[in-house]
Design an enzyme around this catalytic site. Sequence first.
Site, short mmCIF file in Angstrom:
data_model
loop_
_atom_site.label_atom_id
_atom_site.label_comp_id
_atom_site.label_asym_id
_atom_site.label_seq_id
_atom_site.Cartn_x
_atom_site.Cartn_y
_atom_site.Cartn_z
N SER A 104 0.82 -1.21 0.00
CA SER A 104 0.00 0.00 0.00
C SER A 104 0.86 1.27 0.00
CB SER A 104 -0.94 -0.05 1.20
OG SER A 104 -1.89 1.00 1.16
N ASP A 241 -2.46 6.13 -3.33
CA ASP A 241 -1.33 5.46 -2.69
C ASP A 241 -0.86 4.33 -3.61
OD1 ASP A 241 -3.56 3.86 -2.30
OD2 ASP A 241 -2.94 3.18 -0.32
N ASP A 243 -1.13 1.09 -3.87
CA ASP A 243 -2.03 0.07 -4.43
C ASP A 243 -3.38 0.65 -4.80
OD1 ASP A 243 -3.00 0.42 -1.83
OD2 ASP A 243 -3.54 -1.69 -1.61
N ASP A 245 -5.93 1.93 -3.19
CA ASP A 245 -7.19 1.71 -2.47
C ASP A 245 -7.59 2.95 -1.67
OD1 ASP A 245 -5.34 1.57 -0.43
OD2 ASP A 245 -6.10 -0.31 0.42
#
Length: 448
Positions: A104, A241, A243, A245
């Site tokens: 992340s 960010d 990833d 999400d």
Amino acid sequence: MGRIFGTDGVRGLANRDLTAELAVDLSVAAAHVLGEAGAFADQRPTAVVARDTRASGEFLEAAVVAGLASAGVDVHRLGVVPTPGAAYLTALLEADMGVMISASHNPMPDNGIKFLARGGVKLDDEIEAAIEQRLHEAWDRPTGAGVGRVGDSHAGLGAYVRHLLDTLPIRLDGLRVVLDCANGATYEAAPDAFERAGAEVIAIHADPDGLNINEACGSTHLDDVRRVVVERGADVGFAFDGDADRCLAVDQNGEIVDGDQILAILALRAKREGRLVDDTVVATVMSNLGFTQAMEAAGITVRRTAVGDRYVLEAMREGGYSLGGEQSGHVIMSRHATTGDGTLTALQLAAEMASTGRTMSELGSVMERLPQVLVNVGGVDREGAKHHEIVLAEVAAAEATLGDSGRVLLRPSGTEQLVRVMVEAPTADQAHEIAEHLAGVVRTTLAL
């Protein structure tokens, strides 16, 4: 072996904490546990595997794929796809499980492994605990036709982008948008989706090289997106960010629009359109008091949870709620996704601008953020924050001083001997004064 699953999968320094060997073992154990729990419905199981742009994701992907295939699971490799894309494709392809390899917003040297159940939802705590217990156990290995087969699903990213576009109620023609892709997993998906929706896109930090993910960019470093929005005269900026999400926004003046404001904007829109289940939105205990006040004024109930998107998700599932999120920019819209989706959030915010004709600064003004101060106090007995008489008395005194105009929260860390002292007050000076006083009380009273 101690607990290795955190609130968002297994995470650590790649090739030191999170090794290829551990990735193989985790994948084998996950296949066995899910199979014995009936997740595979007595049929040959399938899995999808995705990753973000970290260099270490390449060897960890290979290890995860090897572990799953050795356990008899057929694997579809998705390549670089955002976490919410992996969740969506797990459901779309009717896979029995999904795996996302990402850390992340963490720095590049870290990485992580997150398992998803059928439908693209996170695993229950009980399943994760069972996977930990099954690590390194002896097992009967399939041979011949019993081993899993591995292939690449090249169309996955395109399917995910089409899904994002299908959620839009209006085109985005005329909007100039800056996208900070954090050199991460949405470096292709976010610009593609916005361009197809009609927006003029200025993409920054969209050239990953395996080493530059989250490096002075993305949702944890907003200076560049703020600067480019102003310099290029853009209508809005969005920062993701690693990833993708989560998402934070920047208005046309370069001012930050945080997760609380984003959640407020989307909650008010959902209520206006009759799509906010039970007129309730789910947020964490860290959400600003100004958010709660704005929601109450609009007739919307705020249900608070512990910090972490998994707790937001749990509360949403339990109550059947349609919207929840965190200050950090995790926003979950259950109508469209099973997890937080930064690109989806950005598209929906842009659609609200397009449909109302309002600027992002106007939309963000739906709530007034109270000054919020957070002080971390280390080297103390974290459990004492819950029951020590002196600490509780000082907290009560601070709450009495603030009344309805502020808030105090003492939150023990889940992993360290640390207490987080958070204070919200009408002025920054008062918030700092009360926070430092309570931090001193905690430091003195609970010292180890």
